[in-house]
Design a protein around this motif. Structure first.
Motif, mmCIF file in Angstrom:
data_model
loop_
_atom_site.group_PDB
_atom_site.id
_atom_site.type_symbol
_atom_site.label_atom_id
_atom_site.label_comp_id
_atom_site.label_asym_id
_atom_site.label_seq_id
_atom_site.Cartn_x
_atom_site.Cartn_y
_atom_site.Cartn_z
ATOM 1 N N ALA A 94 35.170 47.751 40.224
ATOM 2 C CA ALA A 94 36.379 46.959 40.424
ATOM 3 C C ALA A 94 36.201 45.538 39.897
ATOM 4 C CB ALA A 94 36.734 46.926 41.904
ATOM 5 N N LEU A 95 37.304 44.998 39.411
ATOM 6 C CA LEU A 95 37.391 43.584 39.059
ATOM 7 C C LEU A 95 38.356 42.921 40.034
ATOM 8 C CD1 LEU A 95 37.769 43.820 35.165
ATOM 9 C CD2 LEU A 95 35.690 43.302 36.449
ATOM 10 N N THR A 96 37.995 41.737 40.501
ATOM 11 C CA THR A 96 38.860 40.989 41.402
ATOM 12 C C THR A 96 39.016 39.579 40.869
ATOM 13 O OG1 THR A 96 38.065 42.290 43.291
ATOM 14 C CG2 THR A 96 39.260 40.253 43.787
ATOM 15 N N ASN A 97 40.129 39.364 40.183
ATOM 16 C CA ASN A 97 40.416 38.050 39.615
ATOM 17 C C ASN A 97 39.246 37.559 38.740
ATOM 18 O OD1 ASN A 97 42.578 36.232 39.476
ATOM 19 N ND2 ASN A 97 41.576 34.785 40.859
ATOM 20 N N GLU A 98 38.790 38.455 37.878
ATOM 21 C CA GLU A 98 37.622 38.168 37.046
ATOM 22 C C GLU A 98 37.982 38.160 35.565
ATOM 23 O OE1 GLU A 98 34.031 40.390 38.110
ATOM 24 O OE2 GLU A 98 35.079 41.018 39.931
ATOM 25 N N LYS A 99 37.117 37.543 34.772
ATOM 26 C CA LYS A 99 37.282 37.482 33.324
ATOM 27 C C LYS A 99 36.339 38.476 32.652
ATOM 28 C CE LYS A 99 38.213 32.484 33.481
ATOM 29 N NZ LYS A 99 37.729 31.153 33.007
ATOM 30 N N ILE A 100 36.783 39.003 31.520
ATOM 31 C CA ILE A 100 35.906 39.774 30.640
ATOM 32 C C ILE A 100 35.621 38.876 29.440
ATOM 33 C CG2 ILE A 100 35.683 41.818 29.180
ATOM 34 C CD1 ILE A 100 37.562 43.284 31.068
ATOM 35 N N GLU A 101 34.514 38.172 29.505
ATOM 36 C CA GLU A 101 34.222 37.152 28.503
ATOM 37 C C GLU A 101 33.548 37.721 27.263
ATOM 38 O OE1 GLU A 101 32.010 34.413 30.935
ATOM 39 O OE2 GLU A 101 33.826 33.258 31.401
ATOM 40 N N MET A 102 32.888 38.881 27.421
ATOM 41 C CA MET A 102 32.268 39.573 26.300
ATOM 42 C C MET A 102 32.877 40.969 26.225
ATOM 43 S SD MET A 102 30.109 37.339 25.088
ATOM 44 C CE MET A 102 28.977 38.272 24.064
ATOM 45 N N MET A 103 33.127 41.468 25.018
ATOM 46 C CA MET A 103 33.877 42.715 24.863
ATOM 47 C C MET A 103 33.220 43.907 25.558
ATOM 48 S SD MET A 103 36.720 42.206 23.445
ATOM 49 C CE MET A 103 37.563 40.914 22.516
ATOM 50 N N TRP A 104 31.906 43.947 25.627
ATOM 51 C CA TRP A 104 31.234 45.092 26.220
ATOM 52 C C TRP A 104 31.370 45.135 27.740
ATOM 53 C CZ3 TRP A 104 27.559 44.064 29.879
ATOM 54 C CH2 TRP A 104 27.015 42.784 29.894
ATOM 55 N N GLN A 105 31.722 43.999 28.362
ATOM 56 C CA GLN A 105 31.688 43.916 29.824
ATOM 57 C C GLN A 105 32.738 44.779 30.519
ATOM 58 O OE1 GLN A 105 31.923 39.584 30.118
ATOM 59 N NE2 GLN A 105 29.771 39.498 30.749
ATOM 60 N N GLY A 106 33.791 45.137 29.826
ATOM 61 C CA GLY A 106 34.829 45.953 30.451
ATOM 62 C C GLY A 106 34.735 47.425 30.118
ATOM 63 N N THR A 107 33.651 47.831 29.454
ATOM 64 C CA THR A 107 33.530 49.221 29.027
ATOM 65 C C THR A 107 32.865 50.086 30.092
ATOM 66 O OG1 THR A 107 31.386 48.829 27.962
ATOM 67 C CG2 THR A 107 33.350 48.490 26.621
ATOM 68 N N LEU A 108 32.967 51.404 29.884
ATOM 69 C CA LEU A 108 32.252 52.402 30.695
ATOM 70 C C LEU A 108 32.622 52.350 32.168
ATOM 71 C CD1 LEU A 108 28.722 52.079 29.045
ATOM 72 C CD2 LEU A 108 30.630 53.549 28.382
ATOM 73 N N ASN A 109 33.904 52.189 32.442
ATOM 74 C CA ASN A 109 34.393 52.287 33.812
ATOM 75 C C ASN A 109 34.889 53.713 34.040
ATOM 76 O OD1 ASN A 109 35.243 51.476 36.432
ATOM 77 N ND2 ASN A 109 35.750 49.436 35.648
ATOM 78 N N GLU A 110 35.410 53.969 35.241
ATOM 79 C CA GLU A 110 35.768 55.336 35.597
ATOM 80 C C GLU A 110 36.877 55.344 36.633
ATOM 81 O OE1 GLU A 110 33.235 58.451 38.068
ATOM 82 O OE2 GLU A 110 32.448 58.236 36.018
ATOM 83 N N SER A 111 37.879 56.202 36.405
ATOM 84 C CA SER A 111 38.979 56.326 37.354
ATOM 85 C C SER A 111 38.534 57.092 38.597
ATOM 86 C CB SER A 111 40.154 57.059 36.710
ATOM 87 O OG SER A 111 41.176 57.294 37.660
ATOM 88 N N MET A 112 39.089 56.683 39.737
ATOM 89 C CA MET A 112 38.743 57.314 41.006
ATOM 90 C C MET A 112 39.782 58.341 41.461
ATOM 91 S SD MET A 112 35.847 55.958 41.748
ATOM 92 C CE MET A 112 35.603 56.225 43.519
ATOM 93 N N GLY A 113 40.828 58.566 40.637
ATOM 94 C CA GLY A 113 41.848 59.510 41.090
ATOM 95 C C GLY A 113 42.938 59.715 40.062
ATOM 96 N N GLU A 114 44.137 60.004 40.543
ATOM 97 C CA GLU A 114 45.244 60.380 39.666
ATOM 98 C C GLU A 114 45.937 59.177 39.031
ATOM 99 O OE1 GLU A 114 47.854 62.828 41.919
ATOM 100 O OE2 GLU A 114 46.437 64.523 41.996
#
Length: 206
Positions: free
Chosen positions: A168-188
């Protein structure tokens, strides 16, 4: 009224059933220049061919002479020329296919053109593995459990909050392009809220 074009770029021809279905069912396929060579092999008819024609087979140039739209301006690539052509001809939605899979630098450039396009037209990019969706405001996404998801933030100052993603991100920045990769959905579904933007969201196919 929605009028949707399928834009076929001159990258790798798709292999997954989802982009192939878009091509087979569309009445409005706009080819970027040499992409017509792949479309010919697939025995699918184009609606228009757009570009600088530098990679178009001479025989096909003659065969499709009535639907060719030549743009010699080198300030934009053929994909951008195709998007502009769609806008000029009343399309308000575009599905981009074949924009990845060959030159890696072209692929990266094409993906990061999406935020520019979405300011003018509803757009997404389908690959043989998943879909890139540019967004300019907070959005809910349909999903499935364990779907692989990546977020890209061209503006490193954008504040992002996510719901129903494993990391999860909570009011956060993605300052480098790789930082937002490889996440996963928890449902529908999952949600992305943000201030600033735009963002690009990648989702793998089910």
């Amino acid at each position: 009224m929605q009028k949707k074009a399928v834009i076929l770029a001159n990258g790798a021809f798709p292999t997954h059933e989802i982009p192939l279905k878009e091509l087979k069912e569309s009445k409005y396929i706009v080819c970027c220049d040499g992409a017509i060579n792949n479309l010919e092999e697939a025995k699918i008819e184009p609606y228009a061919i757009v570009g600088d024609l530098d990679s178009l087979d001479p025989d096909l140039k003659w065969k499709y002479r009535d639907i060719i739209h030549h743009f010699s301006n080198q300030d934009n690539n053929d994909l951008t020329k195709a998007v502009h052509w769609c806008l000029d001809h009343g399309f308000n939605e575009a599905v981009i296919i074949g924009a990845t899979g060959k030159r890696d630098d072209h692929m990266i450039g094409n993906v990061f053109l999406l935020p520019m396009y979405v300011k003018k037209i509803r757009v997404k990019m389908l690959t043989s593995y998943g879909v890139f969706t540019p967004i300019t405001r907070s959005k809910n996404f349909e999903s499935f459990t364990r779907q692989q998801v990546s977020l890209f933030s061209p503006n490193p100052e954008t504040l992002i909050t996510t719901a129903n993603l494993r990391y999860a991100l909570t009011n956060e920045k993605i300052e480098m392009m790789w930082q937002g990769t490889l996440n996963e959905s928890m449902g529908e579904s999952f949600r992305i809220d943000f201030e600033g933007g735009p963002l690009i969201v990648f989702q793998e196919y089910e």
